[in-house]
Write an enzyme that holds these catalytic residues in place. Structure first.
Site, mmCIF file in Angstrom:
data_model
loop_
_atom_site.group_PDB
_atom_site.id
_atom_site.type_symbol
_atom_site.label_atom_id
_atom_site.label_comp_id
_atom_site.label_asym_id
_atom_site.label_seq_id
_atom_site.Cartn_x
_atom_site.Cartn_y
_atom_site.Cartn_z
ATOM 1 N N THR A 155 -4.954 57.309 19.996
ATOM 2 C CA THR A 155 -4.501 57.513 18.632
ATOM 3 C C THR A 155 -2.993 57.307 18.675
ATOM 4 O O THR A 155 -2.403 57.391 19.738
ATOM 5 C CB THR A 155 -4.819 58.957 18.172
ATOM 6 O OG1 THR A 155 -6.218 59.201 18.299
ATOM 7 C CG2 THR A 155 -4.416 59.206 16.735
ATOM 8 N N ARG A 183 -18.449 57.205 12.156
ATOM 9 C CA ARG A 183 -18.057 58.506 12.698
ATOM 10 C C ARG A 183 -16.649 58.849 12.230
ATOM 11 O O ARG A 183 -15.768 58.005 12.160
ATOM 12 C CB ARG A 183 -18.125 58.461 14.223
ATOM 13 C CG ARG A 183 -17.469 59.645 14.942
ATOM 14 C CD ARG A 183 -16.187 59.213 15.614
ATOM 15 N NE ARG A 183 -15.580 60.264 16.421
ATOM 16 C CZ ARG A 183 -14.345 60.184 16.924
ATOM 17 N NH1 ARG A 183 -13.630 59.102 16.714
ATOM 18 N NH2 ARG A 183 -13.847 61.179 17.634
ATOM 19 N N VAL A 184 -16.411 60.101 11.842
ATOM 20 C CA VAL A 184 -15.111 60.539 11.344
ATOM 21 C C VAL A 184 -14.364 61.268 12.451
ATOM 22 O O VAL A 184 -14.891 62.199 13.064
ATOM 23 C CB VAL A 184 -15.271 61.457 10.120
ATOM 24 C CG1 VAL A 184 -13.912 62.003 9.677
ATOM 25 C CG2 VAL A 184 -15.934 60.694 8.975
ATOM 26 N N SER A 185 -13.147 60.843 12.714
ATOM 27 C CA SER A 185 -12.324 61.488 13.729
ATOM 28 C C SER A 185 -11.433 62.543 13.082
ATOM 29 O O SER A 185 -11.525 62.802 11.879
ATOM 30 C CB SER A 185 -11.456 60.443 14.431
ATOM 31 O OG SER A 185 -10.406 60.039 13.576
ATOM 32 N N ASP A 186 -10.533 63.100 13.864
ATOM 33 C CA ASP A 186 -9.603 64.108 13.346
ATOM 34 C C ASP A 186 -8.410 63.503 12.621
ATOM 35 O O ASP A 186 -7.719 64.192 11.871
ATOM 36 C CB ASP A 186 -9.071 64.956 14.505
ATOM 37 C CG ASP A 186 -8.222 64.124 15.457
ATOM 38 O OD1 ASP A 186 -6.992 64.299 15.485
ATOM 39 O OD2 ASP A 186 -8.786 63.281 16.173
ATOM 40 N N THR A 204 -3.743 63.925 19.234
ATOM 41 C CA THR A 204 -4.534 62.850 19.820
ATOM 42 C C THR A 204 -5.493 63.478 20.813
ATOM 43 O O THR A 204 -5.315 64.615 21.231
ATOM 44 C CB THR A 204 -3.636 61.798 20.499
ATOM 45 O OG1 THR A 204 -4.454 60.725 20.970
ATOM 46 C CG2 THR A 204 -2.867 62.386 21.665
ATOM 47 N N GLY A 205 -6.520 62.724 21.193
ATOM 48 C CA GLY A 205 -7.511 63.255 22.126
ATOM 49 C C GLY A 205 -8.911 63.017 21.605
ATOM 50 O O GLY A 205 -9.177 62.029 20.918
ATOM 51 N N GLY A 207 -11.543 63.630 19.043
ATOM 52 C CA GLY A 207 -11.487 64.090 17.662
ATOM 53 C C GLY A 207 -12.345 65.301 17.374
ATOM 54 O O GLY A 207 -11.931 66.218 16.664
#
Length: 280
Positions: A155, A183-186, A204-205, A207
């Site tokens: 990210t 798919r939804v990340s953070d 970052t990382g 999600g």
């Protein structure tokens, strides 16, 4: 005036010295450009400008060169938050655009400020954002070889404090690669990207871990309640350990405290406080 950026987690940076040097140089150049821009622009304008530079660099998993999802398509997510107004805007799983962070900025004046998928793309087209294919030759090769599964924590983000004491944050991602489509990340949520008048955090990382920990909003809330940035991060990362959460953060407070940390080695980052600093 202070600025800090990250380029996600990249495992190859610890083993491939050529790649590591390329990322160090790219982050150093981008954070220096961002700091110079910050001298004559607001924190909000600066985080958008700087994240767009990161999106335009194929070394990082955002914008150009983003990871490809399991159905062969790239879907991008990005968001920003203005600490002064506490307004958040973002796009989720948008296709065929160059700089999703710029589209997020265009959404900021609207009542409906977070759009996903086809709706986000239609908004982009109506507002002059042209078709762009972000897939690079290297990402296509990786996709066809199914290598993306081993490099899934990328990210980019930027946090800035301007000369008037205002904070802003922007975060952008190309996903983790080979995920379930849409798919939804953070990155386009307040778990991964959050700011108010007291602090701003970009994550970052993994999600799902960041969302489970409500990480960015939790850290900013703790700073608002009187924690130092370091103490707020340390407590929040201790809580991540209960489920072995994989995350990294960058942040700045209104009084100028600047900090970064990660739960696993290692996040790549650069900052410009008094001097330029780059991960090593």
């Amino acid at each position: 005036m202070k600025i800090i950026i990250h380029g996600g987690f990249f495992s190859e940076s610890s083993t491939n010295q050529e790649t590591k040097k390329a990322k160090q140089d790219a982050l150093a150049e981008i954070v220096t450009l961002g700091h110079e821009y910050l001298k004559t622009h607001t924190a909000l304008e600066t985080v958008v400008y700087t994240v767009a530079l990161l999106e335009d660099n194929a070394l990082f998993n955002a914008g150009i060169g983003s990871q490809i999802q399991s159905d062969g398509k790239v879907r991008l997510s990005a968001s920003l938050m203005d600490g002064k107004t506490e307004k958040f805007s973002g796009v989720i799983n948008i296709e065929d655009v160059k700089n999703p962070i710029s589209i997020a900025l265009s959404l900021l004046p609207y009542d409906d400020r977070v759009l996903s998928g086809e709706g986000a793309q239609q908004f982009a087209r109506k507002n002059g954002f042209k078709y762009f294919n972000p897939i690079t030759e290297q990402r296509q090769i990786e996709y066809e070889a199914k290598l993306n599964q081993q490099n899934n924590t990328g990210t980019v983000g930027c946090v800035a404090l301007d000369s008037k004491g205002n904070l802003a944050v922007a975060t952008s991602t190309g996903g983790k690669g080979f995920e379930i489509p849409c798919r939804v990340s953070d990155s386009a949520t307040v778990a991964g990207n959050y700011a108010n008048a007291h602090a701003a955090i970009s994550c970052t990382g993994v999600g799902e871990d960041i969302v489970s920990g409500a990480l960015a909003a939790k850290i900013v809330t703790r700073v608002t309640d009187g924690f130092s940035l370091k103490a707020a991060c340390d407590k929040s990362f201790t809580e991540l350990k209960t489920f072995d959460g994989f995350a990294g953060v960058i942040g700045i407070t209104a009084d100028g405290e600047i900090y970064h940390c990660d739960s696993h080695p290692y996040m790549v980052w650069a900052a410009f406080d008094v001097n330029l600093q780059v991960f090593n």
